[in-house]
Design an enzyme around this catalytic site. Sequence first.
Site, PDB file in Angstrom:
ATOM      1  CG  ASP A 190      29.115  33.280  39.933  1.00  0.00           C
ATOM      2  OD1 ASP A 190      28.536  34.042  40.732  1.00  0.00           O
ATOM      3  OD2 ASP A 190      29.305  32.070  40.180  1.00  0.00           O
ATOM      4  CG  HIS A 247      26.954  33.938  43.709  1.00  0.00           C
ATOM      5  ND1 HIS A 247      28.179  33.303  43.668  1.00  0.00           N
ATOM      6  CD2 HIS A 247      27.094  34.888  44.681  1.00  0.00           C
ATOM      7  CE1 HIS A 247      28.979  33.833  44.559  1.00  0.00           C
ATOM      8  NE2 HIS A 247      28.353  34.798  45.187  1.00  0.00           N
ATOM      9  CD  GLU A 279      28.138  29.826  42.616  1.00  0.00           C
ATOM     10  OE1 GLU A 279      27.970  30.859  41.943  1.00  0.00           O
ATOM     11  OE2 GLU A 279      29.148  29.650  43.330  1.00  0.00           O
TER      12      GLU A 279
HETATM   13  P1  PGA Z   1      31.641  39.722  48.434  1.00  0.00           P
HETATM   14  O1  PGA Z   1      30.767  38.485  47.960  1.00  0.00           O
HETATM   15  O2  PGA Z   1      30.726  40.606  49.195  1.00  0.00           O
HETATM   16  O3  PGA Z   1      32.720  39.136  49.325  1.00  0.00           O
HETATM   17  O4  PGA Z   1      32.166  40.369  47.210  1.00  0.00           O
HETATM   18  C1  PGA Z   1      29.511  38.722  47.406  1.00  0.00           C
HETATM   19  C2  PGA Z   1      28.809  37.416  47.138  1.00  0.00           C
HETATM   20  O5  PGA Z   1      29.481  36.397  46.900  1.00  0.00           O
HETATM   21  O6  PGA Z   1      27.568  37.400  47.174  1.00  0.00           O
END
Ligand code: PGA
Length: 256
Positions: free
Chosen positions: A132, A134, A139
């Site tokens: 998304d 973030h 968020e």
């Molecule tokens: P991930 O998460 O490395 O497990 O894909 C990335 C994030 O949420 O910043």
Amino acid sequence: MEVIIQPSAEAVAKIAARMLARQLLENPASVLGLATGSTPLLLYRELIAMRLDWSRVTTFNLDEYVGLPRTHAQSYHSFMWKNLFRHINIARENIHIPDGMAEDIPKCCADYERRIRDAGGIDLQVLGIGTDGHIGFNEPTSSLASRTRIKTLAERTRRDNARFFGSEDAVPRHVITMGIGTIMEARLNLLLAFGENKARAIAEAVEGPVSSAHPASMLQMHPVVKVCLDEAAASRLQRIDYYRWVYANKPAWQAI
Ligand code: PGA
């Protein structure tokens, strides 16, 4: 922004590790910002294999779940010790991770910001990106000026992270995260992304409008950002040929 596209996640991790190694060689007392999740795992593996001197390095992690004890298998404390800290010669007192069990969360967040300032600020910040958009756990609709604080996870993030917890219900709802304003003060930001499921978030971050709807897009306002991608994560970028040409034709003095 410098966009670096490599054929594989392993090749990206090697380049990112070289950037971190150079930072530590240039300044053995560097202050690093670190990330968790699947993305930095290969990078940490490379760094461990390089056997660098971490004895004077200080680290600050981006975030932590609220309500998980440090010893919980999915706490970011556990993650960092398992995947990096116990394999390197870092001093325990130089490690900083937000305390998800803090009774006074606003105080804990203010202290975290003060500790970063007292350490002289973050020299190099490692970032992943959520599907998304973030960064940290900021968020969509997070203030682009935000500082370390409590945040509520978006449902999409809880769904994405359910794979670590066994079920979505088990994923905490609240986190402590550095703010976007905090991340923007790092001297260099190194954003890594792998896989097709990150392609849209990367396209929005790199080529979309700057908007709190896509928190990583704020990095467009930062003077030194390296975005290191595998082919799949780069696949929705419009100017991909340009980025490839720039990287292939870097002057020798800019080499990584
Ligand atoms: P991930 O998460 O490395 O497990 O894909 C990335 C994030 O949420 O910043």
